[in-house]
Write a protein that holds these residues in place. Structure first.
Motif, PDB file in Angstrom:
ATOM      1  N   MET A   1       0.825  -1.208   0.000  1.00 48.36           N
ATOM      2  CA  MET A   1       0.000   0.000   0.000  1.00 48.36           C
ATOM      3  C   MET A   1       0.864   1.265   0.000  1.00 48.36           C
ATOM      4  O   MET A   1       0.569   2.242  -0.700  1.00 48.36           O
ATOM      5  N   ALA A   2       1.937   1.240   0.771  1.00 43.74           N
ATOM      6  CA  ALA A   2       2.841   2.398   0.802  1.00 43.74           C
ATOM      7  C   ALA A   2       3.460   2.629  -0.572  1.00 43.74           C
ATOM      8  O   ALA A   2       3.579   3.777  -1.036  1.00 43.74           O
ATOM      9  N   GLU A   3       3.857   1.558  -1.220  1.00 39.94           N
ATOM     10  CA  GLU A   3       4.453   1.659  -2.554  1.00 39.94           C
ATOM     11  C   GLU A   3       3.413   2.121  -3.580  1.00 39.94           C
ATOM     12  O   GLU A   3       3.710   2.928  -4.470  1.00 39.94           O
ATOM     13  N   ALA A   4       2.193   1.617  -3.436  1.00 43.74           N
ATOM     14  CA  ALA A   4       1.135   1.987  -4.372  1.00 43.74           C
ATOM     15  C   ALA A   4       0.845   3.474  -4.304  1.00 43.74           C
ATOM     16  O   ALA A   4       0.660   4.137  -5.337  1.00 43.74           O
ATOM     17  N   ARG A   5       0.819   4.031  -3.113  1.00 41.50           N
ATOM     18  CA  ARG A   5       0.535   5.455  -2.960  1.00 41.50           C
ATOM     19  C   ARG A   5       1.607   6.324  -3.625  1.00 41.50           C
ATOM     20  O   ARG A   5       1.337   7.440  -4.057  1.00 41.50           O
ATOM     21  N   LYS A   6       2.820   5.785  -3.730  1.00 43.49           N
ATOM     22  CA  LYS A   6       3.895   6.518  -4.385  1.00 43.49           C
ATOM     23  C   LYS A   6       3.778   6.461  -5.907  1.00 43.49           C
ATOM     24  O   LYS A   6       4.183   7.393  -6.604  1.00 43.49           O
ATOM     25  N   LYS A   7       3.201   5.358  -6.431  1.00 43.84           N
ATOM     26  CA  LYS A   7       3.305   5.089  -7.864  1.00 43.84           C
ATOM     27  C   LYS A   7       2.027   5.342  -8.665  1.00 43.84           C
ATOM     28  O   LYS A   7       2.104   5.593  -9.875  1.00 43.84           O
ATOM     29  N   ILE A   8       0.864   5.224  -8.039  1.00 42.48           N
ATOM     30  CA  ILE A   8      -0.357   5.443  -8.815  1.00 42.48           C
ATOM     31  C   ILE A   8      -0.688   6.932  -8.795  1.00 42.48           C
ATOM     32  O   ILE A   8      -0.196   7.677  -7.949  1.00 42.48           O
ATOM     33  N   PRO A   9      -1.511   7.416  -9.729  1.00 46.37           N
ATOM     34  CA  PRO A   9      -1.855   8.836  -9.753  1.00 46.37           C
ATOM     35  C   PRO A   9      -2.460   9.305  -8.435  1.00 46.37           C
ATOM     36  O   PRO A   9      -3.156   8.547  -7.749  1.00 46.37           O
ATOM     37  N   PHE A  10      -2.237  10.556  -8.130  1.00 44.02           N
ATOM     38  CA  PHE A  10      -2.680  11.137  -6.865  1.00 44.02           C
ATOM     39  C   PHE A  10      -4.196  11.028  -6.694  1.00 44.02           C
ATOM     40  O   PHE A  10      -4.707  10.862  -5.588  1.00 44.02           O
ATOM     41  N   THR A  11      -4.921  11.114  -7.809  1.00 47.93           N
ATOM     42  CA  THR A  11      -6.388  11.097  -7.746  1.00 47.93           C
ATOM     43  C   THR A  11      -6.979   9.685  -7.775  1.00 47.93           C
ATOM     44  O   THR A  11      -8.191   9.529  -7.651  1.00 47.93           O
ATOM     45  N   SER A  12      -6.151   8.668  -7.949  1.00 50.30           N
ATOM     46  CA  SER A  12      -6.669   7.305  -8.057  1.00 50.30           C
ATOM     47  C   SER A  12      -6.948   6.713  -6.684  1.00 50.30           C
ATOM     48  O   SER A  12      -6.151   6.842  -5.761  1.00 50.30           O
ATOM     49  N   LYS A  13      -8.079   6.024  -6.590  1.00 52.61           N
ATOM     50  CA  LYS A  13      -8.445   5.354  -5.349  1.00 52.61           C
ATOM     51  C   LYS A  13      -7.928   3.919  -5.335  1.00 52.61           C
ATOM     52  O   LYS A  13      -7.625   3.339  -6.381  1.00 52.61           O
ATOM     53  N   ILE A  14      -7.833   3.371  -4.133  1.00 53.48           N
ATOM     54  CA  ILE A  14      -7.465   1.965  -3.977  1.00 53.48           C
ATOM     55  C   ILE A  14      -8.643   1.245  -3.317  1.00 53.48           C
ATOM     56  O   ILE A  14      -9.142   1.666  -2.269  1.00 53.48           O
ATOM     57  N   GLU A  15      -9.080   0.188  -3.959  1.00 56.09           N
ATOM     58  CA  GLU A  15     -10.184  -0.627  -3.442  1.00 56.09           C
ATOM     59  C   GLU A  15      -9.667  -2.027  -3.141  1.00 56.09           C
ATOM     60  O   GLU A  15      -8.926  -2.602  -3.937  1.00 56.09           O
ATOM     61  N   ILE A  16     -10.055  -2.564  -1.995  1.00 54.59           N
ATOM     62  CA  ILE A  16      -9.623  -3.898  -1.591  1.00 54.59           C
ATOM     63  C   ILE A  16     -10.846  -4.780  -1.372  1.00 54.59           C
ATOM     64  O   ILE A  16     -11.802  -4.377  -0.709  1.00 54.59           O
TER      65      ILE A  16
END
Length: 271
Positions: free
Chosen positions: A170-185
């Protein structure tokens, strides 16, 4: 995008040319599209582009999202006979496909409207028809979920099997995906839903949970992670969707509004 889609649909049907046009003279003609069953109209936007491309006149008596009943004149067309006969099946196929999805979608939407719950579509669409089918569900009252893998990061059970350390991921994802993109689990039980919220998911998909299990997740959310959105999914039907909406989830997703929609009936009649 709509224009390209319509050109491809026409090419599929017309092929190397309408044989009828080889043996007949074009004459001025008019026609009506008549509903032979009740429904919700979708496809008007595409019909207007078709009319512009093929240079015939169209008057719409129903707008996208409006209900119609058996016997209603939905559209009237005028132009030369070759054009109207050539586009008949293309027009009807698009109108029937979209309106059938919109009609079933509206049934789902009406059932959950009292609870303020959003209805979401899914990526369970026919190949190369995603934009068209999601347009139809939107006209029916649904909210589009992801259009593809590029507009939100969803971690389903299959993804989670490949992740050793979810916190690090999750920490890595927040660095790499666009700032406006959400993460759904995705979560299949209360413990996984709680874990998803704890690691910072924006949305938790509660998959194949019972309404009773969902209530427990909703209660935990409001006590500990009130900003997280909860989505219920998995084998939710017209018969059960209201019970899921009553749990307090933010949204309910189902692919059935698209892949289970039965075609309504319309026909073109020449004047």
């Amino acid at each position: 995008m709509i224009e390209q889609f319509i050109r491809e649909v026409l090419a599929e049907d017309v092929g190397r040319g309408d044989l009828y046009a080889r043996v007949s003279q074009a004459v001025p003609a008019s026609a009506k599209i008549i509903a032979k069953s009740d429904g919700v109209l979708a496809g008007e936007e595409y019909m207007r582009v078709l009319a512009e491309l093929e240079k015939f006149n169209m008057v719409s008596y129903k707008r996208d999202g409006e209900r119609f009943v058996k016997g209603d004149v939905v559209l009237s067309l005028s132009g030369d006979s070759h054009t109207l006969l050539r586009i008949e099946r293309t027009l009807l196929n698009m109108l029937l496909h979209a309106s059938s999805i919109a009609t079933l979608t509206r049934q789902y939407v009406d059932l959950i409207a009292p609870y303020g719950t959003k209805l979401l579509d899914t990526r369970k669409t026919r190949p190369l028809l995603r934009n068209f089918e999601k347009y139809a569900s939107r006209i029916g009252g649904a909210t589009n979920h992801r259009m593809g893998l590029d507009d939100a990061l969803m971690l389903k059970d299959t993804h989670l099997k490949t992740i050793d350390d979810l916190d690090t991921f999750m920490a890595e994802a927040r660095k790499k995906i666009p700032f406006t993109s959400k993460i759904e689990i995705e979560a299949e039980d209360f413990e996984m839903a709680k874990r998803a919220m704890q690691v910072g998911a924006d949305i938790v998909m509660c998959d194949n949970m019972t309404p009773e299990q969902l209530r427990e997740v909703v209660e935990y959310k409001w006590e500990h992670h009130s900003s997280v959105l909860l989505e219920a999914s998995g084998n939710i039907t017209l018969e059960t969707i209201a019970e899921y909406a009553k749990t307090g989830v933010d949204a309910i997703s189902t692919g059935s509004m698209i892949h289970q929609a039965n075609w309504i009936d319309m026909s073109m009649k020449m004047d």
